[in-house]
Design an enzyme around this catalytic site. Structure first.
Site, mmCIF file in Angstrom:
data_model
loop_
_atom_site.group_PDB
_atom_site.id
_atom_site.type_symbol
_atom_site.label_atom_id
_atom_site.label_comp_id
_atom_site.label_asym_id
_atom_site.label_seq_id
_atom_site.Cartn_x
_atom_site.Cartn_y
_atom_site.Cartn_z
ATOM 1 N N GLY A 12 -13.176 -4.420 -21.781
ATOM 2 C CA GLY A 12 -14.230 -5.435 -21.704
ATOM 3 C C GLY A 12 -14.619 -5.911 -23.085
ATOM 4 O O GLY A 12 -15.802 -6.141 -23.376
ATOM 5 N N ARG A 16 -20.667 -8.598 -23.881
ATOM 6 C CA ARG A 16 -21.720 -8.300 -24.862
ATOM 7 C C ARG A 16 -21.588 -6.885 -25.402
ATOM 8 O O ARG A 16 -21.662 -6.653 -26.610
ATOM 9 C CB ARG A 16 -23.096 -8.506 -24.225
ATOM 10 N N ARG A 39 -10.131 -8.284 -18.613
ATOM 11 C CA ARG A 39 -9.629 -8.340 -17.240
ATOM 12 C C ARG A 39 -8.489 -9.351 -17.124
ATOM 13 O O ARG A 39 -8.409 -10.321 -17.885
ATOM 14 C CB ARG A 39 -10.749 -8.707 -16.283
ATOM 15 N N GLY A 102 -19.427 4.769 -19.845
ATOM 16 C CA GLY A 102 -20.809 4.320 -19.811
ATOM 17 C C GLY A 102 -21.102 3.472 -18.587
ATOM 18 O O GLY A 102 -22.212 2.975 -18.426
ATOM 19 N N THR A 103 -20.102 3.301 -17.733
ATOM 20 C CA THR A 103 -20.268 2.557 -16.485
ATOM 21 C C THR A 103 -21.245 3.286 -15.567
ATOM 22 O O THR A 103 -21.226 4.513 -15.493
ATOM 23 C CB THR A 103 -18.903 2.420 -15.781
ATOM 24 N N ALA A 127 -25.204 8.161 -18.422
ATOM 25 C CA ALA A 127 -25.879 6.949 -17.960
ATOM 26 C C ALA A 127 -26.371 6.114 -19.128
ATOM 27 O O ALA A 127 -26.524 4.900 -19.008
ATOM 28 C CB ALA A 127 -27.049 7.316 -17.055
ATOM 29 N N ASN A 128 -26.596 6.759 -20.258
ATOM 30 C CA ASN A 128 -27.120 6.060 -21.423
ATOM 31 C C ASN A 128 -26.679 6.791 -22.683
ATOM 32 O O ASN A 128 -26.835 8.006 -22.778
ATOM 33 C CB ASN A 128 -28.650 5.987 -21.347
ATOM 34 N N HIS A 159 -34.641 -4.406 -16.835
ATOM 35 C CA HIS A 159 -33.417 -4.858 -17.488
ATOM 36 C C HIS A 159 -33.262 -6.372 -17.321
ATOM 37 O O HIS A 159 -33.982 -7.008 -16.556
ATOM 38 C CB HIS A 159 -32.188 -4.159 -16.903
ATOM 39 N N LYS A 163 -27.997 -7.629 -14.766
ATOM 40 C CA LYS A 163 -27.643 -6.262 -14.365
ATOM 41 C C LYS A 163 -27.476 -6.203 -12.851
ATOM 42 O O LYS A 163 -28.331 -6.693 -12.104
ATOM 43 C CB LYS A 163 -28.700 -5.264 -14.832
#
Length: 273
Positions: A12, A16, A39, A102-103, A127-128, A159, A163
């Site tokens: 990706g 961003r 992708r 991190g997904t 998660a973070n 967020h 998101k």
């Protein structure tokens, strides 16, 4: 190009988060960008990854297939979607590449696949990746043990409008940290929606509230509310670079692990505190 034995692939790369990961790799010692992917069908395929990230030419061309860069990286960083991440996981498992995930938004089957792959490769799944958020999770454990049994616990997260999952993975991690500290099962005590006549609040519940608006990078608050006082523990992110820097730091850390499933607590040695 920096001399380094740790080559990182970014999935990706044109997004961003991908662009900031490339910037973080450029700024951090001990790592180098080995590959950049997008992708299939993306207009960014064939672009220079460094130019995408605003760094000038890097000599790394954005590709659409991991097969095309199999020998160009040691660790893969993936902040995409569950279905894509699981496909990348299968590739990394087959070719014994470490992975930083991190997904968010995985179902139980997806989490099980990650756990199984970690028997053979090193994975940091969090998660973070913000240092501050992970310190906050540690503080939540402490607060829950002291006052969680007699306070009402609510988690509020906000967020940006783009998101796609809710509550955020970080909010769920906060709930899990609190529930674990209290000996509760989050699946049975979490309340994700309130509407109409809900009745009196269950004192053992952990409530979640979600905001999606504008360009909010990420804000999370856990509230421990009693009669007469409340404690709020909050983390606010103003830039995605905090997540990117944490992910690259995790990539350096996992490079020395042959296998195992880890999170940022392990990377930061928070359990030693």
């Amino acid at each position: 190009m920096k001399n380094s034995s740790i080559r990182i692939a970014v999935v990706g790369a044109g997004g961003r988060m991908g662009r900031q990961l490339i910037q973080a790799i450029e700024q951090m010692d001990g790592v180098v960008l080995g590959a950049a992917l997008e992708r299939s069908g993306s207009s960014l395929i064939g672009s220079d990854a460094g130019e995408l990230a605003g760094l000038g030419k890097s000599g790394i061309t954005v590709k659409e297939s991991l097969n095309a860069v199999q020998n160009d990286f040691d660790i893969l960083i993936d902040f995409t979607r569950p279905e894509g991440t699981l496909a990348h996981l299968a590739f990394c498992h087959q070719h014994r590449k470490g992975m930083i995930i991190g997904t968010t938004g995985f179902d139980d089957a997806g989490k099980a696949a990650i756990k199984q792959a970690a028997q053979d490769i090193g994975i940091v799944f969090a998660a973070n990746f913000s240092v501050g958020v992970n310190v906050m999770l540690k503080l939540l454990e402490k607060a829950a043990k002291v006052m969680g049994d007699y306070t009402d616990i609510e988690i509020i997260e906000a967020h940006h409008r783009h998101k796609v999952d809710a509550p955020s993975g970080t909010a769920l991690a906060m709930g899990e940290a609190i529930a674990d500290a209290l000996g509760r099962d989050l699946k049975s005590c979490a309340v994700y929606a309130r509407e109409g006549h809900t009745g009196e609040r269950d004192p053992k519940s952990i409530g979640f509230a979600t905001v999606r608006a504008g360009d909010i990078v990420g804000e999370h608050t856990a509230m421990f509310a009693d009669i007469g006082e409340r404690v709020e523990i909050t983390h606010k992110a103003s830039s995605r670079m905090t997540f990117a820097n944490g992910a690259v730091r995790a990539a350096i850390w996992i490079s020395s692990k042959e296998n195992g499933l880890f999170d940022m607590r392990d990377v930061l040695s928070l359990d030693d505190l």
